[in-house]
Design a protein around this motif. Structure first.
Motif, mmCIF file in Angstrom:
data_model
loop_
_atom_site.group_PDB
_atom_site.id
_atom_site.type_symbol
_atom_site.label_atom_id
_atom_site.label_comp_id
_atom_site.label_asym_id
_atom_site.label_seq_id
_atom_site.Cartn_x
_atom_site.Cartn_y
_atom_site.Cartn_z
ATOM 1 N N ALA A 90 -99.365 -8.019 -73.655
ATOM 2 C CA ALA A 90 -99.892 -8.046 -72.176
ATOM 3 C C ALA A 90 -101.020 -7.080 -71.797
ATOM 4 N N ALA A 91 -100.384 -5.764 -73.260
ATOM 5 C CA ALA A 91 -100.602 -4.478 -73.214
ATOM 6 C C ALA A 91 -102.116 -4.849 -74.100
ATOM 7 N N SER A 94 -105.129 -6.487 -72.223
ATOM 8 C CA SER A 94 -105.618 -5.656 -71.671
ATOM 9 C C SER A 94 -107.257 -5.139 -72.629
ATOM 10 N N ALA A 97 -109.682 -8.537 -73.361
ATOM 11 C CA ALA A 97 -109.567 -9.033 -72.522
ATOM 12 C C ALA A 97 -111.726 -9.224 -72.500
ATOM 13 N N LEU A 108 -109.003 -12.303 -76.543
ATOM 14 C CA LEU A 108 -107.639 -12.017 -76.936
ATOM 15 C C LEU A 108 -106.469 -12.979 -76.569
ATOM 16 N N THR A 157 -96.924 -3.391 -66.873
ATOM 17 C CA THR A 157 -97.855 -3.613 -65.718
ATOM 18 C C THR A 157 -98.633 -1.810 -65.515
ATOM 19 N N ILE A 160 -100.454 -0.958 -68.189
ATOM 20 C CA ILE A 160 -101.924 -0.933 -68.107
ATOM 21 C C ILE A 160 -102.076 -0.339 -66.778
ATOM 22 N N ARG A 161 -101.587 -0.589 -65.432
ATOM 23 C CA ARG A 161 -102.571 0.681 -64.534
ATOM 24 C C ARG A 161 -102.559 1.935 -65.447
ATOM 25 N N ARG A 163 -103.262 2.812 -67.860
ATOM 26 C CA ARG A 163 -104.621 3.287 -69.569
ATOM 27 C C ARG A 163 -105.729 2.616 -68.565
ATOM 28 N N LEU A 164 -105.797 2.155 -67.341
ATOM 29 C CA LEU A 164 -106.833 2.131 -66.642
ATOM 30 C C LEU A 164 -107.526 3.011 -65.429
#
Length: 188
Positions: A90-91, A94, A97, A108, A157, A160-161, A163-164
């Motif tokens: 999932a990472a 991200s 994508a 992806l 989650t 990813i958060r 990182r963003l």
């Protein structure tokens, strides 16, 4: 062959294939095997992609792929293995994508399919030809499925958060006078 045997042979083949691909990618990150960058090169790459701290992120990604892949191939602790590998993918999704779906465009497709496959194996179980079956499903209890996937989803989650948020902060520092979304916040 009966239907049960076909299912179990199919699960064995799918587990070995997906697990081997995941483990190979993980060992590239951790040890530099198969032409990979090793832990230091992976750490630098992770930092450049916004995963900070880079070394810890590289170790986590490498262990998730290697450990999850090996456990999936063996059919041991299958819910945890599937969830760990799916969370790591999932990472990766991200990151890929923004490039769309197809792998040839840097999309992806590859990490998405590996993550999907790992998740499905974690949900359905390893089948008869597995260490989970040989150990009486000691590490594959029904309650482990929701727990493993909840922990994996929460970890993915969070990563990813984080990182963003780091990327948004870097953009804000690089472009004074603009907000993180790129809009001008200067005087009218």
């Amino acid at each position: 062959m009966t239907c049960v045997n076909r299912r179990d042979v199919g699960l064995l083949a799918l587990r070995i294939g997906a697990g081997a691909v995941l483990a190979a990618h993980g060992t590239q990150k951790l040890f530099g095997w198969f032409g990979g960058p090793g832990i230091e090169g992976t750490a630098q790459g992770m930092e450049s992609l916004g995963f900070k701290p880079g070394k810890e992120s590289a170790v986590a990604a490498g262990l998730g792929e290697t450990g999850g892949g090996v456990l999936l191939a063996l059919g041991l602790a299958t819910p945890a293995a599937g969830a760990a590998a799916a969370g790591g993918m999932a990472a990766a999704v991200s990151v890929h994508a923004p490039n769309g779906f197809f792998n040839q465009d840097g999309g992806l497709e590859h990490p998405g399919f590996l993550g999907w496959t790992a998740a499905c194996l974690g949900l359905v179980g390893a089948g008869r030809y597995s260490l989970d079956h040989a150990t009486g499903h000691r590490f594959d209890r029904p309650w482990m499925v929701p727990v493993a996937f909840a922990v994996g989803a929460a970890a993915a989650t969070t990563v990813i958060r984080k990182r963003l948020a780091a990327q948004a902060a870097e953009r804000a520092e690089a472009e004074p006078g603009e907000d993180a979304a790129g809009g001008d916040i200067g005087p009218e």
